[in-house]
Design a protein around this motif. Structure first.
Motif, PDB file in Angstrom:
ATOM      1  N   VAL A  67       0.804  -1.113   0.299  1.00 48.73           N
ATOM      2  CA  VAL A  67       0.007   0.131   0.021  1.00 48.73           C
ATOM      3  C   VAL A  67       0.978   1.247  -0.168  1.00 48.73           C
ATOM      4  CG1 VAL A  67      -1.646   1.448   1.477  1.00 48.73           C
ATOM      5  CG2 VAL A  67      -1.931  -1.133   1.062  1.00 48.73           C
ATOM      6  N   LEU A  68       1.802   1.259   0.995  1.00 44.36           N
ATOM      7  CA  LEU A  68       2.837   2.461   0.836  1.00 44.36           C
ATOM      8  C   LEU A  68       3.471   2.738  -0.357  1.00 44.36           C
ATOM      9  CD1 LEU A  68       4.046   2.061   4.731  1.00 44.36           C
ATOM     10  CD2 LEU A  68       2.407   3.688   3.687  1.00 44.36           C
ATOM     11  N   LEU A  69       4.014   1.555  -0.822  1.00 39.19           N
ATOM     12  CA  LEU A  69       4.989   1.493  -2.230  1.00 39.19           C
ATOM     13  C   LEU A  69       3.978   2.009  -3.114  1.00 39.19           C
ATOM     14  CD1 LEU A  69       7.564   0.965  -3.466  1.00 39.19           C
ATOM     15  CD2 LEU A  69       6.657  -1.203  -3.998  1.00 39.19           C
ATOM     16  N   SER A  70       2.614   1.553  -3.584  1.00 40.98           N
ATOM     17  CA  SER A  70       1.924   2.116  -4.430  1.00 40.98           C
ATOM     18  C   SER A  70       1.406   3.383  -4.143  1.00 40.98           C
ATOM     19  CB  SER A  70       0.567   1.055  -4.410  1.00 40.98           C
ATOM     20  OG  SER A  70       0.906  -0.384  -4.667  1.00 40.98           O
ATOM     21  N   GLY A  71       0.848   3.696  -3.072  1.00 40.07           N
ATOM     22  CA  GLY A  71       0.509   5.357  -2.727  1.00 40.07           C
ATOM     23  C   GLY A  71       1.924   6.194  -3.007  1.00 40.07           C
ATOM     24  N   SER A  72       3.037   5.674  -2.760  1.00 38.81           N
ATOM     25  CA  SER A  72       4.255   6.409  -3.147  1.00 38.81           C
ATOM     26  C   SER A  72       4.675   6.749  -4.519  1.00 38.81           C
ATOM     27  CB  SER A  72       5.406   5.875  -2.338  1.00 38.81           C
ATOM     28  OG  SER A  72       5.331   5.933  -0.868  1.00 38.81           O
TER      29      SER A  72
END
Length: 155
Positions: A67-72
């Protein structure tokens, strides 16, 4: 108990297997047979299965990382457009959000569970199913975040 040890697969081979499932499903059966033979030749596991609580915890943090990677990725892409002097018109933002939402829904509707599930849950087809699902969800999330971070044109 089922042997849940997966055979190691490189990122490149994982991509190839995803395309094989999508465009040459008959060949996937051969790939899976070869993988099953490799798994059968492995030494039996000395019942080193993790407690289900550890499995849930690992999945929780791995999904958080995705999630953090996709959002970033979406955020950096959107801010990058600003630094390139680009701006988004309302129709552009709407279309990016529609495509992102569509990919999220597509991943949710396409994912297979009981239909392909084995006792061990580590067959190549099951793993490809998870990879495709996660890819659609991560790309969809990145697109939605991108649409939010992409600065709107000043009217």
């Amino acid at each position: 108990m089922a042997d849940t040890r997966e055979t190691p697969i490189s990122f490149r081979r994982a991509i190839k297997l995803c395309f094989t499932v999508l465009f040459a499903p008959d060949r996937m059966g051969e790939e899976e047979d070869r993988d099953n033979q490799v798994r059968e030749r492995k030494e039996p596991a000395a019942d080193q299965r993790a407690h289900p609580a550890h499995v849930v915890r690992r999945a929780f943090f791995q999904s958080l990382l995705l999630v953090l990677l996709s959002g970033s990725v979406g955020f950096v892409w959107g801010i990058g457009m600003h630094h390139l002097g680009r701006c988004a018109t309302p129709p552009t933002v709407a279309w990016i959000q529609i495509v992102g939402a569509g990919m999220l829904l597509w991943g949710t509707l396409f994912v297979r569970g009981w239909e392909i599930e084995t006792w061990s849950g580590v067959s190549l087809t099951e793993r490809v199913n998870q990879w495709l699902y996660r890819t659609l969800c991560c790309v969809g999330t990145a697109l939605v975040v991108y649409s939010l971070a992409f600065p709107a044109c000043k009217v």
